[in-house]
Design a protein around this motif. Structure first.
Motif, PDB file in Angstrom:
ATOM      1  N   TRP A   1       0.826  -1.203   0.000  1.00 48.91           N
ATOM      2  CA  TRP A   1       0.000   0.000   0.000  1.00 48.91           C
ATOM      3  C   TRP A   1       0.865   1.259   0.000  1.00 48.91           C
TER       4      TRP A   1
ATOM      5  N   GLU B   1       2.545   1.594  -3.487  1.00 49.11           N
ATOM      6  CA  GLU B   1       1.590   2.027  -4.510  1.00 49.11           C
ATOM      7  C   GLU B   1       1.184   3.481  -4.295  1.00 49.11           C
ATOM      8  N   THR B   2       0.976   3.872  -3.049  1.00 48.98           N
ATOM      9  CA  THR B   2       0.543   5.236  -2.762  1.00 48.98           C
ATOM     10  C   THR B   2       1.628   6.253  -3.100  1.00 48.98           C
TER      11      THR B   2
ATOM     12  N   SER C   1       0.889   0.120 -12.736  1.00 46.44           N
ATOM     13  CA  SER C   1      -0.518   0.044 -12.373  1.00 46.44           C
ATOM     14  C   SER C   1      -1.115  -1.313 -12.734  1.00 46.44           C
TER      15      SER C   1
ATOM     16  N   HIS D   1      -2.314  -4.286  -9.656  1.00 46.63           N
ATOM     17  CA  HIS D   1      -3.685  -4.791  -9.580  1.00 46.63           C
ATOM     18  C   HIS D   1      -3.709  -6.318  -9.580  1.00 46.63           C
TER      19      HIS D   1
ATOM     20  N   ASN E   1      -8.240  -4.340  -1.958  1.00 45.55           N
ATOM     21  CA  ASN E   1      -8.488  -3.624  -3.212  1.00 45.55           C
ATOM     22  C   ASN E   1      -9.114  -2.260  -2.963  1.00 45.55           C
ATOM     23  N   ALA E   2     -10.044  -2.207  -2.014  1.00 44.28           N
ATOM     24  CA  ALA E   2     -10.689  -0.931  -1.690  1.00 44.28           C
ATOM     25  C   ALA E   2      -9.681   0.070  -1.144  1.00 44.28           C
TER      26      ALA E   2
ATOM     27  N   GLN F   1      -7.473   1.246  -4.107  1.00 42.14           N
ATOM     28  CA  GLN F   1      -8.218   2.133  -4.994  1.00 42.14           C
ATOM     29  C   GLN F   1      -8.445   3.494  -4.337  1.00 42.14           C
TER      30      GLN F   1
ATOM     31  N   GLU G   1      -5.203   5.411  -4.479  1.00 44.42           N
ATOM     32  CA  GLU G   1      -4.937   5.838  -5.853  1.00 44.42           C
ATOM     33  C   GLU G   1      -5.749   7.087  -6.199  1.00 44.42           C
ATOM     34  N   ALA G   2      -7.019   7.086  -5.807  1.00 44.57           N
ATOM     35  CA  ALA G   2      -7.856   8.262  -6.063  1.00 44.57           C
ATOM     36  C   ALA G   2      -7.360   9.468  -5.283  1.00 44.57           C
TER      37      ALA G   2
END
Length: 237
Positions: A31, A34-35, A137, A141, A157-158, A161, A164-165
């Motif tokens: 996390w 990815e962030t 990306s 996933h 996943n939540a 996501q 990412e947003a």
């Protein structure tokens, strides 16, 4: 801690921890990686045009071309990468994408400080970073299924996501703040560091990732790409 009973099959289950999947070290590293990488991508979209204007005195047409170069790889290599990533190990690819993007971005401040920066240099870096973002990306996933399974997968996943947003919203503001405070060139160096932090986090993940087994029944890569193109064309019509 009290046990509950699964209403579907009557089997006992333990309540979920307060912090959910964040209690798992490997997911925290994924996390974070990815962030931070997503934040770097969002900063890149703003910082590159700012450097073009601040250092090279670029006009609006050049700035538009540079912004388009960041997003062009999503259009050109999105489908091939999606089929290709399914056949290789994901974590080494993500680490390579972070290192490549960070190195490419760091080359811009170096060239600027040496008074050797050109618009062509910026375009090449934009294309490299855009391609790295597509590969990263797509890979993460798929990689989350290696780190999490069962009921944790949906929550994980939540979380990814959501971050990412959040980085897509926060990134431009961070880029503007850094550029206003320290200058666009220094902001891009900070951007390069975010990718290196992401690579370190991903490198520390301990879960073993096996090499995907070759499946004789799997369609050839070209056929999978053609099928993806037909699907997209059918969806568009």
């Amino acid at each position: 801690m009290m046990r509950g009973v699964d209403s579907m099959n009557g089997a006992p289950h333990w309540p979920r921890p307060r912090w959910g999947v964040f209690t798992q070290p490997d997911f925290r590293l994924l996390w974070t990686g990815e962030t931070v990488s997503g934040l770097g991508n969002s900063i890149t979209v703003v910082a590159l045009p700012l450097i073009a204007v601040e250092v090279l005195d670029a006009n609006s047409t050049a700035v538009g071309l540079l912004a388009a170069a960041v997003w062009l790889p999503w259009l050109l290599v999105g489908l091939p990468v999606g089929a290709w990533v399914d056949r290789i190990r994901k974590r080494p690819l993500m680490i390579a994408c972070d290192v490549l993007a960070g190195t490419a971005l760091a080359s811009i401040p170096l060239a600027a400080w040496l008074d050797a920066l050109t618009f062509q240099h910026l375009v090449v870096v934009a294309l490299i970073c855009g391609t790295a973002a597509v590969c990263f990306s797509t890979a993460y996933h798929s990689y989350i299924r290696i780190v999490l399974d069962g009921r944790d997968l949906l929550e994980g996943n939540a979380k990814l996501q959501g971050s990412e947003a959040a980085t897509q919203v926060a990134g431009p503001g961070v880029a503007g703040l850094l550029s206003q405070t320290f200058g666009a060139v220094t902001a891009l160096m900070a951007d390069a560091v975010t990718f290196l932090i992401s690579a370190v986090c991903l490198k520390r993940i301990s879960v073993a990732e096996l090499v995907p087994a070759l499946d004789e029944e799997r369609s050839p890569l070209r056929r999978q790409i053609r099928e993806g193109l037909r699907f997209c064309a059918g969806t568009a019509t």
